[in-house]
Design a protein around this motif. Structure first.
Motif, PDB file in Angstrom:
ATOM      1  N   SER A  30       0.770  -1.327  -0.128  1.00  0.00           N
ATOM      2  CA  SER A  30      -0.105  -0.208   0.091  1.00  0.00           C
ATOM      3  C   SER A  30       0.831   1.366  -0.020  1.00  0.00           C
ATOM      4  N   PRO A  32       3.029   4.653  -1.554  1.00  0.00           N
ATOM      5  CA  PRO A  32       2.885   5.637  -2.756  1.00  0.00           C
ATOM      6  C   PRO A  32       3.259   5.007  -4.302  1.00  0.00           C
ATOM      7  N   PHE A  61      -5.433   1.536  -6.701  1.00  0.00           N
ATOM      8  CA  PHE A  61      -3.973   1.426  -6.969  1.00  0.00           C
ATOM      9  C   PHE A  61      -3.716   1.031  -8.356  1.00  0.00           C
ATOM     10  N   ARG A  66     -10.636   3.791  -8.930  1.00  0.00           N
ATOM     11  CA  ARG A  66     -10.636   4.389  -7.581  1.00  0.00           C
ATOM     12  C   ARG A  66     -11.955   3.959  -7.036  1.00  0.00           C
ATOM     13  N   TRP A 139       3.060   6.158   4.211  1.00  0.00           N
ATOM     14  CA  TRP A 139       1.751   6.516   4.240  1.00  0.00           C
ATOM     15  C   TRP A 139       1.300   7.818   3.776  1.00  0.00           C
ATOM     16  N   VAL A 141       1.663  11.451   1.189  1.00  0.00           N
ATOM     17  CA  VAL A 141       2.240  11.755  -0.415  1.00  0.00           C
ATOM     18  C   VAL A 141       3.430  12.422  -0.473  1.00  0.00           C
ATOM     19  N   LEU A 174       1.361   9.068  -9.367  1.00  0.00           N
ATOM     20  CA  LEU A 174       0.993   9.756  -8.603  1.00  0.00           C
ATOM     21  C   LEU A 174       0.718  11.396  -8.764  1.00  0.00           C
ATOM     22  N   TYR A 179      -4.491  11.581  -8.552  1.00  0.00           N
ATOM     23  CA  TYR A 179      -4.082  10.328  -7.675  1.00  0.00           C
ATOM     24  C   TYR A 179      -3.503  10.773  -6.341  1.00  0.00           C
ATOM     25  N   PHE A 183      -4.568   9.419  -2.755  1.00  0.00           N
ATOM     26  CA  PHE A 183      -3.798   8.576  -1.748  1.00  0.00           C
ATOM     27  C   PHE A 183      -3.616   9.287  -0.468  1.00  0.00           C
TER      28      PHE A 183
END
Length: 268
Positions: A30, A32, A61, A66, A139, A141, A174, A179, A183
Motif C-alpha cells: 500500500s 505511494p 491502486f 478508484r 503512507w 504523499v 502519483l 491520484y 492517496f
C-alpha cells in the motif's frame, strides 16, 4: 505476462496474468504509487515459468478504478476483491502471496477458504505495533521526487536499487488525474488507526490449517519483523518464518532470487 481487466462491484480492476500450473493469487502492498507490477516486477517472469499467476491491482491502486466514496482505505472491500479474484482461477487448490497490508488479506482468505493450501507473505502486517516515522513516510504523499526517494529509502535496504526508472514510474502515477490527493485521503489523519485496523485475530490465526511461510526483512523499518511476522507466526500452527538479512520491507525487489527460491518451496 499480459494485462487483463475485470468488472467488480461496478468498478474495474486490472490484473497481470501468465504461466501455467498451480495457481497463485498475488496481492501487493500500500505504498505511494504501488501496484502489482511495482511490487513484483522482478519475480513475475520467474514465477510464471512454474505457476499460473494472477497478480491484481487492488481498488485504488495501479491501473484499477478508484473507490467512488470514502473511506478509501477499505480492508473489507479489498478482501471482497481478493475473494472475487480467487474465484477467477477456477476450482481446486490455490496459493496466495500477500505483501505488507495484503498479508492480512491473504491470511484472512486462507482462514475462511479451504481451497487455499499455501500462503506466502512478505513484510506482513497484522501484529500490534506503534506507527513509526518510516511508516509515516510510506503512507504520506510525496510532494517531490526527493520526498519519494526518502520514502523508498525506508522501504529498501540497498539504496542503489532505487533507480530513476522506479522513481519516475511512481511519480507519474502519483501525478496522474488527482491520484496524489486520493492517496492522501486514503491515509488521512493518525496513521495508527490503519495499523490497528490490520491487527489479526489470534483465534483466526490459530485456526489456519494451511501451510504458511512469512518472509520478512530483518531490517524492515516501517513494519518491524518482530512485532509482525515473528509474532504472527507464533500463533499459526503450520507457520515458518524466514528473516532475510540486508533487507527492509521489499523482499521481491531487494532479494528476488531468494523470493523465488522460497516461493518454489512453498508452492512447488
Amino acid at each position: 505476462m499480459q494485462r487483463t481487466e475485470f468488472e467488480f462491484e461496478s468498478m474495474r480492476f486490472s490484473a497481470l496474468t501468465g504461466g501455467s500450473g498451480f495457481p497463485i493469487l498475488m496481492l501487493h502492498g500500500s505504498g505511494p504509487g504501488v501496484s502489482a507490477w511495482g511490487n513484483f516486477r522482478l519475480v513475475l517472469e520467474g514465477l510464471e515459468r512454474s505457476f499460473r499467476i494472477l497478480a491484481i491491482d487492488l481498488i485504488g491502486f495501479g491501473e484499477s478504478s478508484r473507490k467512488p466514496a470514502k473511506p478509501y482505505f477499505d480492508l473489507d472491500l479489498w478482501l471482497r476483491q481478493a475473494r472475487f479474484a480467487l474465484n477467477l482461477v477456477g476450482d481446486g487448490p490455490v496459493g496466495i502471496i500477500g505483501h505488507s497490508v495484503s498479508a492480512v488479506l491473504a491470511l484472512r482468505l486462507a482462514a475462511s477458504n479451504p481451497r487455499v493450501t499455501a500462503v506466502m507473505t512478505t513484510g506482513a502486517m497484522g501484529g500490534k505495533f506503534a506507527a513509526n516515522h518510516d511508516l509515516e513516510l510510506t503512507w504520506s504523499v510525496p510532494r517531490t521526487r526527493d520526498d519519494l526517494r526518502e520514502a523508498m529509502q525506508s522501504l529498501i535496504y540497498n539504496h542503489s536499487l532505487i533507480t530513476d526508472e522506479l522513481l519516475d514510474n511512481r511519480m507519474k502515477l502519483l501525478g496522474s488525474n488527482g491520484y496524489a490527493g486520493y492517496f492522501g485521503e486514503m491515509f488521512a489523519g493518525n496513521k495508527q488507526q490503519y495499523v490497528d485496523a490490520c491487527v489479526l485475530d489470534p483465534s483466526e490465526l490459530g485456526g489456519l490449517n494451511c501451510e504458511v511461510t512469512l518472509v520478512h526483512g530483518r531490517d524492515d523499518k516501517p513494519i518491524p519483523a518482530m512485532e509482525n511476522s515473528v509474532s504472527i507466526g507464533a500463533l499459526i500452527p503450520k507457520a515458518d518464518v524466514v528473516l532475510l538479512g540486508k533487507c527492509s520491507h521489499s523482499p521481491a525487489v531487494e532479494h528476488p532470487g531468494k523470493f523465488l527460491d522460497i516461493a518454489k518451496m512453498v508452492f512447488g
